[in-house]
Design a protein around this motif. Structure first.
Motif, short mmCIF file in Angstrom:
data_model
loop_
_atom_site.label_atom_id
_atom_site.label_comp_id
_atom_site.label_asym_id
_atom_site.label_seq_id
_atom_site.Cartn_x
_atom_site.Cartn_y
_atom_site.Cartn_z
N THR A 62 0.73 -1.27 -0.07
CA THR A 62 0.04 0.14 -0.24
C THR A 62 0.90 1.09 0.08
O THR A 62 1.78 1.47 0.87
N LYS A 63 0.44 2.07 -0.83
CA LYS A 63 1.23 3.39 -0.86
C LYS A 63 0.36 4.47 -0.40
O LYS A 63 1.03 5.55 0.01
N ASP A 64 -0.83 4.37 -0.35
CA ASP A 64 -1.93 5.56 0.26
C ASP A 64 -3.02 4.75 0.75
O ASP A 64 -3.74 3.92 0.22
N LEU A 65 -3.45 5.17 2.08
CA LEU A 65 -4.57 4.48 2.52
C LEU A 65 -5.40 5.63 3.30
O LEU A 65 -4.51 6.52 4.12
N ARG A 66 -6.36 5.76 2.85
CA ARG A 66 -7.40 6.77 3.47
C ARG A 66 -8.55 6.46 3.98
O ARG A 66 -9.05 5.39 3.38
N TYR A 67 -9.07 6.94 4.87
CA TYR A 67 -10.28 6.63 5.40
C TYR A 67 -11.23 7.95 5.83
O TYR A 67 -10.63 8.86 6.44
N MET A 68 -12.57 7.82 5.59
CA MET A 68 -13.28 8.84 5.87
C MET A 68 -14.71 8.38 6.16
O MET A 68 -15.37 7.53 5.59
N GLN A 69 -15.32 9.00 7.46
CA GLN A 69 -16.84 8.55 7.83
C GLN A 69 -17.53 10.02 8.07
O GLN A 69 -16.87 10.91 8.67
N PHE A 70 -18.58 9.95 7.47
CA PHE A 70 -19.47 11.31 7.51
C PHE A 70 -20.87 10.90 7.56
O PHE A 70 -21.50 9.61 7.94
N PRO A 71 -21.41 11.88 8.38
CA PRO A 71 -23.13 11.65 8.62
C PRO A 71 -23.85 11.34 7.25
O PRO A 71 -23.40 12.13 6.39
N SER A 72 -24.80 10.63 7.44
CA SER A 72 -25.45 10.39 6.42
C SER A 72 -27.11 10.01 6.75
O SER A 72 -27.76 8.96 6.33
N ALA A 73 -27.57 10.81 7.74
CA ALA A 73 -28.87 10.66 8.39
C ALA A 73 -30.13 10.96 7.57
O ALA A 73 -31.23 10.63 8.04
N THR A 74 -29.97 11.77 6.34
CA THR A 74 -30.99 12.11 5.62
C THR A 74 -30.93 11.45 4.44
O THR A 74 -29.91 11.08 3.98
N ASP A 75 -31.98 11.47 3.69
CA ASP A 75 -32.10 11.14 2.33
C ASP A 75 -31.31 11.98 1.38
O ASP A 75 -30.52 11.36 0.43
N THR A 76 -31.13 13.08 1.67
CA THR A 76 -30.54 14.23 0.76
C THR A 76 -29.07 13.67 0.98
O THR A 76 -28.24 13.78 0.14
N GLN A 77 -28.40 13.68 2.27
CA GLN A 77 -27.13 13.41 2.39
C GLN A 77 -26.78 11.92 1.90
O GLN A 77 -25.75 11.87 1.18
N SER A 78 -27.74 10.95 1.98
CA SER A 78 -27.41 9.95 1.57
C SER A 78 -27.03 9.74 0.03
O SER A 78 -26.25 9.29 -0.60
N GLN A 79 -28.13 10.34 -0.56
CA GLN A 79 -28.15 10.49 -2.01
C GLN A 79 -26.88 11.26 -2.75
O GLN A 79 -26.37 10.79 -3.63
N PHE A 80 -26.38 12.37 -2.07
CA PHE A 80 -25.29 13.35 -2.17
C PHE A 80 -23.87 12.03 -2.18
O PHE A 80 -23.21 12.17 -3.23
N LEU A 81 -24.00 11.28 -1.24
CA LEU A 81 -22.91 10.60 -1.07
C LEU A 81 -22.76 9.25 -2.04
O LEU A 81 -21.70 9.14 -2.60
N ASN A 82 -24.03 8.90 -2.22
CA ASN A 82 -23.99 7.65 -3.37
C ASN A 82 -23.67 8.24 -4.39
O ASN A 82 -22.98 7.46 -5.28
N ASN A 83 -24.08 9.59 -5.03
CA ASN A 83 -23.96 10.04 -6.41
C ASN A 83 -22.24 10.32 -6.44
O ASN A 83 -21.50 10.02 -7.52
N GLN A 84 -21.68 10.79 -5.24
CA GLN A 84 -20.39 10.93 -5.46
C GLN A 84 -19.42 9.61 -5.56
O GLN A 84 -18.75 9.72 -6.40
N MET A 85 -19.89 8.53 -4.76
CA MET A 85 -19.14 7.50 -5.03
C MET A 85 -19.31 6.84 -6.26
O MET A 85 -18.50 6.39 -6.80
N ASN A 86 -20.56 7.00 -6.73
CA ASN A 86 -20.81 6.44 -8.47
C ASN A 86 -20.07 7.34 -9.34
O ASN A 86 -19.42 6.65 -10.23
N SER A 87 -19.85 8.68 -9.23
CA SER A 87 -19.35 9.27 -10.10
C SER A 87 -17.52 8.97 -10.02
O SER A 87 -16.97 8.89 -11.04
N PHE A 88 -17.02 8.60 -8.87
CA PHE A 88 -15.63 8.20 -8.81
C PHE A 88 -15.42 6.83 -9.47
O PHE A 88 -14.34 6.87 -10.08
N THR A 89 -16.27 6.15 -9.14
CA THR A 89 -16.20 4.76 -9.82
C THR A 89 -16.47 4.58 -11.27
O THR A 89 -16.27 3.61 -11.85
N GLY A 90 -17.42 5.41 -11.73
CA GLY A 90 -18.05 5.58 -12.78
C GLY A 90 -17.36 4.48 -14.20
O GLY A 90 -17.79 3.44 -14.00
#
Length: 173
Positions: A62-90
């Motif tokens: 491993t040359k780089d290891l990152r971890y991030m945890q963030f609140p996702s208690a609302t549908d809006t937050q969840s949708q934003f995060l899901n969309n971001q991860m989908n765009s990275f992996t596209g």
């Protein structure tokens, strides 16, 4: 005047667009409220290797290891995060595991170069918290698939957070 308005519109559109990489997203959100974020420096990989023999074998390259945890208690937050991860992996990542339940997500994606996995992205969103675990290096595809099938990335994430939070690294001057 039309050129100026067009330019302003493009500028606004560009500023609202999604991030291009995990590094961009990490840098943009590491200081957000209720976010836990860390990037493992090279000297601390020995601590991470000690979590389990499997982690020792995967962390070795491993040359780089990152971890991030963030609140996702609302549908809006969840949708934003899901969309971001989908765009990275596209188009550049291959999903090797995905489980969707409404807005809840468990996704493991990899980026390959020939016979070697170069990046691993483990994303989880349970509508309370969202998190990603990101590895960059050279990894054995057989080992990665085995870890994904045995849910070892989840256990690693759960043990990594307390390990990193309990380290007593002296502050830099």
């Amino acid at each position: 005047m039309k050129k100026l308005l067009s330019f302003v519109f493009l500028l606004i559109l560009a500023s609202c667009s999604s991030y291009n990489s995990i590094a961009d997203f990490y840098e943009a959100h590491k200081n957000d409220n209720q976010v836990t974020a860390f990037r493992v420096p090279q000297f601390m990989f020995s601590l991470v290797r000690s979590i389990s023999p499997e982690m020792n074998s995967i962390i070795g390259d491993t040359k780089d290891l990152r971890y991030m945890q963030f609140p996702s208690a609302t549908d809006t937050q969840s949708q934003f995060l899901n969309n971001q991860m989908n765009s990275f992996t596209g188009n550049s990542f291959i999903e090797i595991y995905r489980k969707n339940d409404h807005l809840k997500r468990n996704v493991i994606s990899v980026r390959e170069k020939r016979d070697v996995i170069k990046e691993i992205l483990v994303y989880k969103n349970d509508n309370i918290n969202g998190s990603f675990l990101y590895f960059k290096g050279n990894f054995d595809p057989v080992q990665v698939r085995k870890m994904a099938a045995n849910n070892e990335f989840e256990s690693f994430s759960q043990s990594l957070l307390p390990q990193m939070l309990n380290t007593n690294v002296p502050p830099t001057e």
